[in-house]
Design an enzyme around this catalytic site. Structure first.
Site, short mmCIF file in Angstrom:
data_model
loop_
_atom_site.label_atom_id
_atom_site.label_comp_id
_atom_site.label_asym_id
_atom_site.label_seq_id
_atom_site.Cartn_x
_atom_site.Cartn_y
_atom_site.Cartn_z
N ASP A 44 0.86 -1.18 0.00
CA ASP A 44 0.00 0.00 0.00
C ASP A 44 0.90 1.23 0.00
OD1 ASP A 44 -1.75 2.07 0.43
OD2 ASP A 44 -2.56 1.31 2.32
N ASP A 113 0.00 14.04 -19.68
CA ASP A 113 -0.28 15.25 -20.46
C ASP A 113 -1.42 16.06 -19.85
OD1 ASP A 113 -2.04 13.14 -21.14
OD2 ASP A 113 -2.60 14.14 -22.99
N TYR A 137 -7.93 15.03 -11.99
CA TYR A 137 -6.87 14.08 -12.31
C TYR A 137 -5.55 14.79 -12.63
CZ TYR A 137 -4.09 10.73 -14.99
OH TYR A 137 -3.06 9.94 -15.47
N TRP A 162 -2.07 9.06 -23.68
CA TRP A 162 -2.81 8.15 -24.56
C TRP A 162 -2.25 6.72 -24.50
CZ3 TRP A 162 -4.94 10.44 -29.73
CH2 TRP A 162 -5.49 11.71 -29.50
#
Length: 300
Positions: A44, A113, A137, A162
């Site tokens: 963890d 990105d 995010y 991506w």
């Protein structure tokens, strides 16, 4: 060297497992998610003491952090998930940085990105471009970068974009399924970037560590495959390589598919510093896509 990999059962972690089979170094794979039949140590990374113990028990010299909260939409609409994203994307990397710094080791952190996007631009993003995330995010990943740097640990932060692979859920696998089963499909064409095969990222990390290219090269770097495309063109290429001719794929605007988060419209990364520093040849995105799809076909 002893290298500890977190998030080892995710896309990049699984590619690291494949690469590590050819290594003279010792790789230790950890994750909170355990998969039957896959050798993984439970760790963890929100628990600093647990990380310190893992580092000490395995005499760890470097950590590659492949773990992250990546459900971009969910953390925009749920405060608890937003807090979890901050914990996993910002606080946990800081824990890893603190633990590995205590043994004068290296931290390789994967960023995104999504730290860009608010300001309009149409040229590849450089490392010194100001972070302007448009959602939770991207903000939490930028916080993670900042917290790592603040610890003054030896680090290589790699921003990427991506990402896809043979493992887990990703755009490539989703579109392979949809173009094979749907008669028609609309895909956004006004978001541009570079698809990135996770194996290529794993191979680069492996090269940087195994050849000790990180020495004297602490910093932030941009790395993805070469080239520029849209999600629409990416989908068209997926269908072409797979031989899926029965799906009518049409372009559409992002506004036709409302999302809780505003995604970067142009997130091509400038890779010059990465290539100059580490002397790594960057594959073209279509070439890597062909490799991935052929692997998926052969492993069915």
């Amino acid at each position: 060297m002893n290298i500890l990999v977190t998030g080892a059962n995710g896309q990049l972690g699984n590619e690291m497992r494949i690469i590590a089979k050819n290594s003279n170094d010792n790789y230790i794979f950890t994750d909170v998610n355990q998969v039957e039949g896959v050798d993984t140590i439970y760790l963890d990374i929100t628990d600093l003491d647990a990380i310190r113990k893992a580092v000490a028990d395995n005499n760890v010299d470097a950590i590659v952090n492949c773990a992250a909260w990546t459900n971009v939409d969910a953390c925009e609409t749920d405060e608890k998930l937003a807090a979890l994203a901050e914990k996993l994307n910002a606080d946990a990397p800081e824990n890893l940085a603190k633990a590995i710094k205590e043994v004068n080791g290296l931290l390789v952190q994967i960023s995104t990105d999504y730290v860009f996007g608010k300001e309009p631009y149409n040229t590849p993003c450089k490392e010194d471009q100001k972070g302007t995330p448009t959602g939770v995010y991207g903000t939490t990943k930028l916080h993670g970068e900042q917290k790592i740097i603040a610890t003054d640990v030896k680090h290589v932060i790699i921003r990427t974009a991506w990402l896809y692979s043979e493992f887990g859920k990703n755009f490539c696998k989703t579109m392979l399924n949809l173009t094979a089963t749907k008669p028609a499909l609309n895909v956004v064409f006004d978001q541009c970037g570079t698809p990135f095969y996770a194996y290529d990222l794993a191979a680069a990390i492996f090269d940087i560590i195994s050849n000790r290219k990180f020495e004297g090269n602490t910093g932030i770097y941009h790395y993805s495959n070469e080239g520029v495309t849209s999600w629409y063109d990416f989908t068209k290429m997926i269908a072409k390589i797979a031989g899926h001719k029965g799906c009518d794929i049409q372009p559409c605007y992002s506004s036709e598919y409302p999302s809780p988060v505003k995604r970067p419209l142009y997130s091509v990364l400038d890779k010059k510093t990465f290539k100059d520093t580490f002397s790594i040849r960057v594959p073209y995105w279509v070439d890597s896509l062909e490799v991935c799809i052929n692997n998926l076909k052969n492993n069915k």
